[in-house]
Structure formats: C-alpha cells, structure tokens
Design a protein around this motif. Structure first.
Motif, short mmCIF file in Angstrom:
data_model
loop_
_atom_site.label_atom_id
_atom_site.label_comp_id
_atom_site.label_asym_id
_atom_site.label_seq_id
_atom_site.Cartn_x
_atom_site.Cartn_y
_atom_site.Cartn_z
N TYR A 155 0.84 -1.20 0.00
CA TYR A 155 0.00 0.00 0.00
C TYR A 155 0.87 1.25 0.00
O TYR A 155 0.65 2.18 -0.77
CB TYR A 155 -0.93 -0.01 1.22
N THR A 206 0.52 3.10 -3.66
CA THR A 206 -0.50 4.14 -3.66
C THR A 206 -0.04 5.43 -4.34
O THR A 206 -0.82 6.02 -5.11
CB THR A 206 -1.02 4.41 -2.24
N PHE A 260 -5.14 5.34 -4.48
CA PHE A 260 -5.86 4.60 -3.44
C PHE A 260 -6.91 3.64 -3.98
O PHE A 260 -6.95 2.48 -3.56
CB PHE A 260 -6.51 5.58 -2.45
N PRO A 261 -7.79 4.06 -4.90
CA PRO A 261 -8.87 3.13 -5.31
C PRO A 261 -8.36 1.82 -5.90
O PRO A 261 -8.86 0.75 -5.57
CB PRO A 261 -9.66 3.94 -6.34
N ALA A 288 -6.19 -0.19 -3.01
CA ALA A 288 -7.05 -0.71 -1.93
C ALA A 288 -7.93 -1.84 -2.43
O ALA A 288 -8.08 -2.87 -1.76
CB ALA A 288 -7.90 0.42 -1.35
N THR A 289 -8.51 -1.68 -3.62
CA THR A 289 -9.36 -2.73 -4.17
C THR A 289 -8.56 -4.01 -4.42
O THR A 289 -9.00 -5.11 -4.07
CB THR A 289 -10.05 -2.26 -5.47
N LEU A 316 -7.39 -5.54 -0.90
CA LEU A 316 -8.52 -6.10 -0.17
C LEU A 316 -9.06 -7.36 -0.86
O LEU A 316 -9.45 -8.32 -0.18
CB LEU A 316 -9.63 -5.06 -0.01
N ALA A 349 -14.39 -6.15 -1.78
CA ALA A 349 -13.30 -5.19 -1.80
C ALA A 349 -13.73 -3.88 -2.47
O ALA A 349 -13.40 -2.79 -1.98
CB ALA A 349 -12.10 -5.78 -2.54
N THR A 407 -13.83 -0.41 -0.46
CA THR A 407 -13.03 0.71 -0.96
C THR A 407 -13.91 1.93 -1.22
O THR A 407 -13.55 3.05 -0.87
CB THR A 407 -12.27 0.31 -2.23
N THR A 408 -15.07 1.71 -1.80
CA THR A 408 -15.99 2.81 -2.08
C THR A 408 -16.46 3.46 -0.78
O THR A 408 -16.50 4.70 -0.67
CB THR A 408 -17.20 2.32 -2.89
N ILE A 430 -14.94 3.45 2.15
CA ILE A 430 -13.80 4.16 2.74
C ILE A 430 -13.56 5.48 2.01
O ILE A 430 -13.33 6.51 2.64
CB ILE A 430 -12.53 3.27 2.70
N TRP A 431 -13.64 5.46 0.68
CA TRP A 431 -13.45 6.68 -0.10
C TRP A 431 -14.52 7.73 0.25
O TRP A 431 -14.20 8.89 0.46
CB TRP A 431 -13.51 6.36 -1.60
#
Length: 157
Positions: free
Chosen positions: A91, A95, A100-101, A104-105, A108, A127, A131-132, A134-135
C-alpha cells in the motif's frame, strides 16, 4: 487463547482513553467546526463506551481471565501476519503510483480471498464496496486527501 470480555473491554477502553488524550492537542481546520482531532476523539469515545459494556458483560458472566481453547498453529499464523505486513508495504509503495482506489481494491481482494476462500468474484465485490465506502467516508465526508492516482480524471471530471 480466549480472554475474558472484561479483559478485552478494559484494553479497548484504555485504547479509547489514550486516543482521546492524544488527539486533544490537534488543531481545528481553518473555517471548520471540526478538526484533525475529531475522528480520533469519536473513535476513542466509541472504544470507551463499547469497552465499558464489554467489561460489564465479562464481570456478569464471571469468566476466567484467560484460557487456552486450542493449539495455535504457527504456520498459518505466520502466513497471515506476513500477508498483512506485505499488504501495508505494498500500500505504501503502490498508492503514490497507482492511487488509493486501485491499490485498496486489489489488496482487499487478495486479503478477502486468502482469508475467506469464498471465490474471486465475491472477494472483488466486497473489496470494491469496502473501498468505495472508505473513499466516501474519508475523501468526501472528512476531506482526508486520498490519492486518486490513475483514476483522477475519472473521479474528478
């Protein structure tokens, strides 16, 4: 090993108290009602509350403070630990490049698949949803800058 709810609750409440004290010095954001310490204080308060409830539950049940439930297999434990550490390193390194998207996806998905063995499509779905969420929570509601990376043109058109 299984610990009593009273022990777990005490640890959670102590962590909550530490979070509240540590975030007390954080300055508010300019022109905002809340600041950098708002989220840690909310989390700390919830940890205090839930930890207190666990302590009460554990004391009512009169459980042993700790007991061994089964043998802990060393190999799966080390594999799980290595997966989490590798995910954090990946990460941090990926990143800034991919954003991030995407990172992270991907991470996860791999972790959900490795730990739950429910199939790749289900892991990818969970995932993507996580991720969505968290965003939305951090980037949109709390205005925490999350690097969009390669998806910057898609997300901010």
């Amino acid at each position: 090993m299984r610990t009593s709810d009273a022990v777990s609750g005490t640890m959670a409440a102590a962590l909550g108290a530490v979070l509240i004290v540590a975030s007390a010095d954080l300055d508010p954001l300019p022109r905002q009602v809340y600041g950098a310490g708002t989220f840690p204080k909310v989390v700390g308060g919830l940890l205090l509350l839930m930890g207190g409830l666990l302590v009460i539950k554990g004391l009512k049940q009169r459980q042993a403070w700790a007991r061994w439930t089964s043998k802990v297999a060393l190999r799966p434990f080390l594999q799980a630990l290595a997966a989490v550490v590798a995910s954090v390193v990946a990460y941090v390194l990926l990143t800034p490049v991919l954003g991030f998207p995407i990172v992270a996806t991907a991470l996860l998905t791999l972790l959900f698949r490795a730990y739950h063995r429910q199939g790749w499509w289900r892991a990818l779905l969970f995932a993507a949803v996580a991720t969505t969420m968290i965003w939305i929570m951090f980037a949109q509601l709390l205005h925490v800058p999350l690097n969009p990376g390669l998806l910057e043109q898609v997300l901010y058109r």
